[in-house]
Design a protein around this motif. Structure first.
Motif, PDB file in Angstrom:
ATOM      1  N   LEU A 185    -135.147  47.848  52.083  1.00 52.55           N
ATOM      2  CA  LEU A 185    -134.264  48.952  52.448  1.00 52.55           C
ATOM      3  C   LEU A 185    -134.156  48.936  53.970  1.00 52.55           C
ATOM      4  N   LYS A 186    -132.925  48.771  54.470  1.00 49.73           N
ATOM      5  CA  LYS A 186    -132.710  48.691  55.908  1.00 49.73           C
ATOM      6  C   LYS A 186    -131.671  49.708  56.365  1.00 49.73           C
ATOM      7  N   THR A 187    -131.823  50.146  57.612  1.00 55.83           N
ATOM      8  CA  THR A 187    -130.810  51.000  58.215  1.00 55.83           C
ATOM      9  C   THR A 187    -129.628  50.139  58.623  1.00 55.83           C
ATOM     10  N   LYS A 188    -128.516  50.786  58.995  1.00 60.54           N
ATOM     11  CA  LYS A 188    -127.348  49.993  59.416  1.00 60.54           C
ATOM     12  C   LYS A 188    -127.603  49.235  60.713  1.00 60.54           C
ATOM     13  N   SER A 189    -128.636  49.642  61.471  1.00 68.68           N
ATOM     14  CA  SER A 189    -128.995  48.896  62.687  1.00 68.68           C
ATOM     15  C   SER A 189    -129.974  47.759  62.391  1.00 68.68           C
ATOM     16  N   GLY A 190    -130.375  47.620  61.106  1.00 68.83           N
ATOM     17  CA  GLY A 190    -131.255  46.527  60.712  1.00 68.83           C
ATOM     18  C   GLY A 190    -132.736  46.865  60.667  1.00 68.83           C
ATOM     19  N   ILE A 192    -136.891  50.067  56.514  1.00 70.29           N
ATOM     20  CA  ILE A 192    -137.454  51.354  56.095  1.00 70.29           C
ATOM     21  C   ILE A 192    -138.627  51.099  55.155  1.00 70.29           C
ATOM     22  N   ALA A 193    -138.403  50.232  54.153  1.00 78.73           N
ATOM     23  CA  ALA A 193    -139.442  49.928  53.165  1.00 78.73           C
ATOM     24  C   ALA A 193    -139.031  48.716  52.349  1.00 78.73           C
ATOM     25  N   LYS A 194    -140.015  48.109  51.704  1.00 80.09           N
ATOM     26  CA  LYS A 194    -139.764  47.049  50.721  1.00 80.09           C
ATOM     27  C   LYS A 194    -139.976  47.677  49.350  1.00 80.09           C
ATOM     28  N   VAL A 195    -139.060  47.393  48.426  1.00 78.76           N
ATOM     29  CA  VAL A 195    -139.121  47.946  47.075  1.00 78.76           C
ATOM     30  C   VAL A 195    -138.766  46.862  46.061  1.00 78.76           C
ATOM     31  N   SER A 196    -138.990  47.163  44.797  1.00 76.68           N
ATOM     32  CA  SER A 196    -138.618  46.216  43.742  1.00 76.68           C
ATOM     33  C   SER A 196    -137.094  46.162  43.595  1.00 76.68           C
ATOM     34  N   LYS A 197    -136.624  45.098  42.987  1.00 72.83           N
ATOM     35  CA  LYS A 197    -135.184  44.931  42.744  1.00 72.83           C
ATOM     36  C   LYS A 197    -134.649  46.090  41.911  1.00 72.83           C
ATOM     37  N   THR A 198    -135.392  46.505  40.887  1.00 77.17           N
ATOM     38  CA  THR A 198    -134.968  47.603  40.020  1.00 77.17           C
ATOM     39  C   THR A 198    -134.862  48.910  40.811  1.00 77.17           C
ATOM     40  N   THR A 199    -135.843  49.171  41.665  1.00 80.87           N
ATOM     41  CA  THR A 199    -135.827  50.379  42.494  1.00 80.87           C
ATOM     42  C   THR A 199    -134.634  50.349  43.441  1.00 80.87           C
ATOM     43  N   LEU A 254    -136.462  58.392  46.230  1.00 81.53           N
ATOM     44  CA  LEU A 254    -137.722  58.881  46.778  1.00 81.53           C
ATOM     45  C   LEU A 254    -138.750  57.762  46.688  1.00 81.53           C
ATOM     46  N   LEU A 255    -139.286  57.375  47.842  1.00 88.23           N
ATOM     47  CA  LEU A 255    -140.301  56.323  47.881  1.00 88.23           C
ATOM     48  C   LEU A 255    -141.647  56.869  47.436  1.00 88.23           C
ATOM     49  N   GLU A 256    -142.544  55.972  47.025  1.00 88.32           N
ATOM     50  CA  GLU A 256    -143.875  56.386  46.575  1.00 88.32           C
ATOM     51  C   GLU A 256    -144.623  57.205  47.622  1.00 88.32           C
ATOM     52  N   ASN A 257    -144.379  56.939  48.899  1.00 86.07           N
ATOM     53  CA  ASN A 257    -145.079  57.674  49.956  1.00 86.07           C
ATOM     54  C   ASN A 257    -144.467  59.043  50.235  1.00 86.07           C
ATOM     55  N   GLY A 258    -143.406  59.417  49.487  1.00 85.47           N
ATOM     56  CA  GLY A 258    -142.770  60.721  49.653  1.00 85.47           C
ATOM     57  C   GLY A 258    -141.552  60.713  50.556  1.00 85.47           C
ATOM     58  N   ASP A 259    -141.288  59.601  51.243  1.00 86.66           N
ATOM     59  CA  ASP A 259    -140.103  59.513  52.092  1.00 86.66           C
ATOM     60  C   ASP A 259    -138.852  59.417  51.223  1.00 86.66           C
ATOM     61  N   MET A 260    -137.780  60.066  51.670  1.00 86.67           N
ATOM     62  CA  MET A 260    -136.514  60.013  50.959  1.00 86.67           C
ATOM     63  C   MET A 260    -135.535  59.158  51.754  1.00 86.67           C
ATOM     64  N   VAL A 261    -134.740  58.377  51.023  1.00 91.94           N
ATOM     65  CA  VAL A 261    -133.675  57.585  51.635  1.00 91.94           C
ATOM     66  C   VAL A 261    -132.355  57.921  50.965  1.00 91.94           C
ATOM     67  N   ASN A 262    -131.297  57.784  51.725  1.00 94.35           N
ATOM     68  CA  ASN A 262    -129.931  57.964  51.238  1.00 94.35           C
ATOM     69  C   ASN A 262    -129.138  56.744  51.641  1.00 94.35           C
ATOM     70  N   LEU A 263    -128.103  56.432  50.868  1.00 94.48           N
ATOM     71  CA  LEU A 263    -127.173  55.410  51.318  1.00 94.48           C
ATOM     72  C   LEU A 263    -126.507  55.913  52.586  1.00 94.48           C
ATOM     73  N   ASP A 264    -126.239  55.009  53.492  1.00 93.74           N
ATOM     74  CA  ASP A 264    -125.549  55.368  54.723  1.00 93.74           C
ATOM     75  C   ASP A 264    -124.128  54.836  54.601  1.00 93.74           C
ATOM     76  N   ASP A 265    -123.765  53.836  55.363  1.00 93.20           N
ATOM     77  CA  ASP A 265    -122.433  53.242  55.266  1.00 93.20           C
ATOM     78  C   ASP A 265    -122.496  52.050  54.323  1.00 93.20           C
ATOM     79  N   GLY A 266    -121.651  52.033  53.318  1.00 94.93           N
ATOM     80  CA  GLY A 266    -121.660  50.931  52.361  1.00 94.93           C
ATOM     81  C   GLY A 266    -122.768  51.083  51.343  1.00 94.93           C
ATOM     82  N   GLU A 322    -133.035  57.207  56.584  1.00 92.78           N
ATOM     83  CA  GLU A 322    -134.173  58.046  56.254  1.00 92.78           C
ATOM     84  C   GLU A 322    -133.713  59.500  56.317  1.00 92.78           C
ATOM     85  N   VAL A 323    -134.159  60.298  55.349  1.00 93.31           N
ATOM     86  CA  VAL A 323    -133.748  61.689  55.255  1.00 93.31           C
ATOM     87  C   VAL A 323    -134.879  62.587  55.741  1.00 93.31           C
ATOM     88  N   ASN A 324    -134.537  63.558  56.558  1.00 91.60           N
ATOM     89  CA  ASN A 324    -135.497  64.568  56.994  1.00 91.60           C
ATOM     90  C   ASN A 324    -135.620  65.590  55.862  1.00 91.60           C
TER      91      ASN A 324
END
Length: 107
Positions: free
Chosen positions: A42-47, A50-57, A68-80, A86-88
């Motif tokens: 999982l990468k930001t648009k700047s590269g 954020i995290a490595k996850v399984s293909k299914t995830t 929602l990542l296992e560590n509790g961090d939330m991610v959203n799609l950004d552009d594309g 990363e979500v606050n």
């Protein structure tokens, strides 16, 4: 006018936040677990990673637009469909909509 007449043409939908490590379902209704070898990044648009996850995830996060990542961090799609942000969670506990200034809220 009652509630029913006001919303006779509305379609109720659900907003689902997939959680890494949990059981989930594919679009075909097959049961899957959002775990496995962490081969997708999982990468930001700047590269920034954020995290490595399984293909299914990764695919579920793309499909739902958030996750929602296992560590509790939330991610959203950004552009594309391959850029995430990363979500606050204190500010936007349910994620953000297509406009980053509009938090998602339960109805």
């Amino acid at each position: 006018r009652g509630f029913k007449s006001c919303y006779s043409h509305a379609t109720l939908t659900q907003y689902w936040i997939p959680k890494e490590g949990d059981k989930d379902m594919t679009n075909d209704g097959d049961s899957v677990t959002l775990s496995g070898p962490k081969t997708k990044t999982l990468k930001t648009k700047s590269g920034k990673t954020i995290a490595k996850v399984s293909k299914t995830t990764y695919e579920k996060f793309q499909m739902e637009g958030t996750g929602l990542l296992e560590n509790g961090d939330m991610v959203n799609l950004d552009d594309g469909k391959n850029d995430f942000m990363e979500v606050n969670r204190k500010k936007d506990p349910y994620g953000v909509g297509s406009d980053d200034d509009v938090p998602l809220t339960p109805w």
